[in-house]
Enzyme design. Structure first.
Site, mmCIF file in Angstrom:
data_model
loop_
_atom_site.group_PDB
_atom_site.id
_atom_site.type_symbol
_atom_site.label_atom_id
_atom_site.label_comp_id
_atom_site.label_asym_id
_atom_site.label_seq_id
_atom_site.Cartn_x
_atom_site.Cartn_y
_atom_site.Cartn_z
ATOM 1 N N ARG A 64 0.876 -1.169 0.000
ATOM 2 C CA ARG A 64 0.000 0.000 0.000
ATOM 3 C C ARG A 64 0.908 1.212 0.000
ATOM 4 O O ARG A 64 1.746 1.386 0.872
ATOM 5 C CB ARG A 64 -0.895 -0.024 1.246
ATOM 6 C CG ARG A 64 -1.651 1.251 1.540
ATOM 7 C CD ARG A 64 -2.772 1.469 0.528
ATOM 8 N NE ARG A 64 -3.739 2.441 0.970
ATOM 9 C CZ ARG A 64 -3.589 3.754 0.872
ATOM 10 N NH1 ARG A 64 -2.479 4.263 0.371
ATOM 11 N NH2 ARG A 64 -4.542 4.559 1.294
ATOM 12 N N GLU A 72 -11.878 4.745 -4.572
ATOM 13 C CA GLU A 72 -12.084 3.293 -4.573
ATOM 14 C C GLU A 72 -12.450 2.807 -5.972
ATOM 15 O O GLU A 72 -13.254 3.423 -6.666
ATOM 16 C CB GLU A 72 -13.195 2.912 -3.589
ATOM 17 C CG GLU A 72 -12.830 3.172 -2.142
ATOM 18 C CD GLU A 72 -11.593 2.439 -1.698
ATOM 19 O OE1 GLU A 72 -11.511 1.212 -1.893
ATOM 20 O OE2 GLU A 72 -10.694 3.087 -1.144
ATOM 21 N N ARG A 127 -1.242 -5.607 4.410
ATOM 22 C CA ARG A 127 -0.422 -5.092 3.319
ATOM 23 C C ARG A 127 0.801 -4.369 3.886
ATOM 24 O O ARG A 127 0.736 -3.763 4.950
ATOM 25 C CB ARG A 127 -1.216 -4.109 2.453
ATOM 26 C CG ARG A 127 -2.426 -4.703 1.803
ATOM 27 C CD ARG A 127 -3.215 -3.671 1.040
ATOM 28 N NE ARG A 127 -3.755 -2.672 1.964
ATOM 29 C CZ ARG A 127 -4.621 -1.730 1.619
ATOM 30 N NH1 ARG A 127 -5.035 -1.637 0.367
ATOM 31 N NH2 ARG A 127 -5.070 -0.867 2.505
#
Length: 142
Positions: A64, A72, A127
């Protein structure tokens, strides 16, 4: 009158000394913290762009990107929260997310990158969190 001048000179001298001490203390602390908390760096290659702010690198790890927050792309609770908060339709937000994903794919897919990690290494989804740098020679110098 003479005593007043002498006192003022002493005060100025004391302030100069205090200022110098403060300067050297700050310089020492800055140097100490720079070397103590120097960020960890890793070099890798981007295998796949998942969305506008998430990548998959060659070891299969999801990264990330820190410092980047794109709309999104996939349907999620966050998509609907963002739509309600901003007053923009979920479809419009997804279109912007797709545009961001395409842009990142154009400039980053398959490129060698430098990952620089912050103090917090993983997010709540597992992540890896990292700043992603693409060398100019890899980016084509654009």
């Amino acid at each position: 009158m003479l005593k007043k001048r002498v006192d003022m000179r002493r005060q100025r001298r004391s302030l100069k000394i205090a200022g110098r001490l403060l300067f050297f203390l700050l310089a020492y602390l800055t140097t100490f913290f720079w070397f103590k908390f120097k960020p960890e760096v890793k070099y890798s290659r981007i295998e796949k762009v998942i969305d506008g702010d998430t990548l998959k690198i060659n070891n299969g790890e999801k990264v990330r990107m820190l410092g980047i927050d794109t709309p999104e792309f996939y349907e999620s609770d966050k998509l609907f929260r963002d739509a309600a908060r901003s007053g923009v339709s979920p479809k419009a937000i997804q279109a912007r997310g797709k545009q961001a994903s395409r842009f990142v794919n154009e400039i980053a897919a398959g490129k060698a990158v430098r990952l620089e990690f912050d103090l917090e290494r993983r997010d709540r989804y597992g992540r890896t969190l990292a700043y992603v740098y693409i060398p100019v020679c890899e980016w084509g110098g654009q």
